[in-house]
Scaffold this active site. Structure first.
Site, short mmCIF file in Angstrom:
data_model
loop_
_atom_site.label_atom_id
_atom_site.label_comp_id
_atom_site.label_asym_id
_atom_site.label_seq_id
_atom_site.Cartn_x
_atom_site.Cartn_y
_atom_site.Cartn_z
NE ARG A 208 10.76 2.35 -8.11
CZ ARG A 208 9.78 2.93 -7.44
NH1 ARG A 208 8.75 2.20 -7.03
NH2 ARG A 208 9.82 4.23 -7.18
CD GLU A 237 6.03 -0.79 -13.61
OE1 GLU A 237 5.78 0.44 -13.50
OE2 GLU A 237 5.99 -1.57 -12.64
CG HIS A 254 4.05 0.76 -10.34
ND1 HIS A 254 5.30 0.97 -10.87
CD2 HIS A 254 4.13 1.20 -9.05
CE1 HIS A 254 6.10 1.49 -9.97
NE2 HIS A 254 5.41 1.65 -8.85
#
Length: 383
Positions: A208, A237, A254
């Site tokens: 993360r 993000e 990601h």
């Protein structure tokens, strides 16, 4: 029964149509009005599922087709007796293959020699354990760190304390995002962390974004404490830090866990969970939907100079994803977030190593063992 699902969950209509009407929506556009009369909500990591979204709706089952669930307010779901399911391990192999491809690119394109280096694996769950199994094939020595798991296993000697990770040549994070509790991971890689590393350390983050503090990583790169960095997850993000993207060695949007196999695994896990919730027997055979891999078989010649690099990058070349993300630098500031999301939504089909067979002659036993460890099927030709 009405099911609202993130449009980026593959085969969600095919798999869940037997339960009722399936309506797909962009994950960031799932609102209370859209789900108000729905029974089932299926999301990925970009949808925040909490009281603001669910209060006043008829949702009674929430599923996320992801390993992590820090975007889900579990306490609220429990208070409303809403059943929850995630997809642990569904894309773990995909992330491990991402790490392999990234490390091999560092060696091939940036002159970073892997043989004999120590790699600290922080978090040895579904993902980290798979990384640990694969990377010895690259000549790396894994150092495992997972304090919660070590505690469950009565401090098993297999695990090292976090302090011992700091001396590793490479550090890769595979932890959930935890802001509280005994083992918080939020900004675990902060200014203090980087100050204890030796110069030239390689950093990988596929967990993360908020596990790594952005400004501290930027400073560590500028001070050459971090010589190379592979970053797939970002703070804030989809509005990522552009200065950091400019400085990392490999940056991706990601998508480490975005192999097609991994995403479909996640869909199927939610399908099985919903069958259990509704007391139904699973009947959907998702494997019938899978497309053929681009390479069913790859022959390897005896004089191939870097066979593992060539094979891995033929199946998954991480630099393509890096190049795609860097197009964001050409966008206006208000276009960058939507562009980041678009890269994820339109991510091309990427199949995992196990779908491809490698044909070798019998003299290549060491190479055969390395490829099998990475997950490939190996066909050994007789002389």
């Amino acid at each position: 029964m009405l099911i609202i699902a993130d449009e980026n969950i593959p085969y969600v209509k095919e798999g869940f149509a037997e339960f009722g009407d399936v309506i797909t929506v962009h994950g960031r556009k799932i609102t209370k009005d859209i789900i108000k009369n729905a029974d089932i909500l299926l999301v990925r990591s970009i949808t925040k599922v909490n009281a603001d979204l669910l209060e006043g709706t008829s949702i009674r089952f929430v599923g996320t087709a992801t390993i992590g669930y820090d975007h889900i307010d579990l306490a609220y779901l429990n208070s409303k007796c809403i059943t929850f399911s995630s997809a642990p391990g569904s894309n773990a192999n995909s992330v491990a293959e991402y790490v392999v491809s990234g490390l091999l690119q560092l060696e091939r394109n940036h002159g970073y020699k892997l043989q004999g280096k120590k790699i600290g694996i922080v978090g040895v769950g579904n993902v980290g354990s798979r990384v640990a199994k694969k990377i010895p094939a690259l000549g790396l020595f894994p150092v495992l760190c997972d304090p919660p798991l070590a505690e469950k296993m009565n401090n098993h000697p297999l695990f090292e304390p976090f302090e011992n990770i700091l001396d590793c040549d490479i550090i890769t994070f595979h932890v959930p995002l935890e802001k509280t509790g005994q083992y918080p991971t939020y900004h675990i890689a902060d200014k203090n962390f980087f100050s204890k590393l030796k110069k030239g350390t390689v950093l990988i983050n596929t967990s993360r974004g908020a596990v790594v503090e952005t400004e501290s990583l930027l400073n560590a790169i500028e001070q050459k404490i971090i010589s190379h960095s592979i970053i797939d997850v970002w703070e804030n993000e989809p509005n990522i830090n552009i200065d950091l993207l400019k400085k990392v060695t490999i940056g991706t949007p990601h998508i480490a866990g975005y192999s097609f196999d991994g995403k479909v695994n996640g869909t199927y896990q939610l399908y099985v969970s919903l069958c259990r919730f509704l007391n139904r027997t699973p009947t959907w055979d998702y494997k019938k939907n899978l497309p053929d891999p681009p390479y069913k078989e790859i022959p390897v010649s005896a004089n191939e100079p870097m066979p593992i690099h060539s094979i891995v990058h033929k199946i998954y070349d991480i630099t393509i994803d890096d190049k795609a993300l860097r197009e964001i630098l050409k966008k206006d500031e208000n276009e960058r977030g939507p562009f980041f999301d678009l890269l994820r939504k339109n991510y091309p089909i990427r199949r995992e190593f196990h779908n491809t067979s490698i044909r070798l002659n019998q003299d290549n036993l060491i190479l055969a063992n390395q490829l099998e460890r990475l997950g490939f099927k190996v066909i050994k030709d007789k002389k």
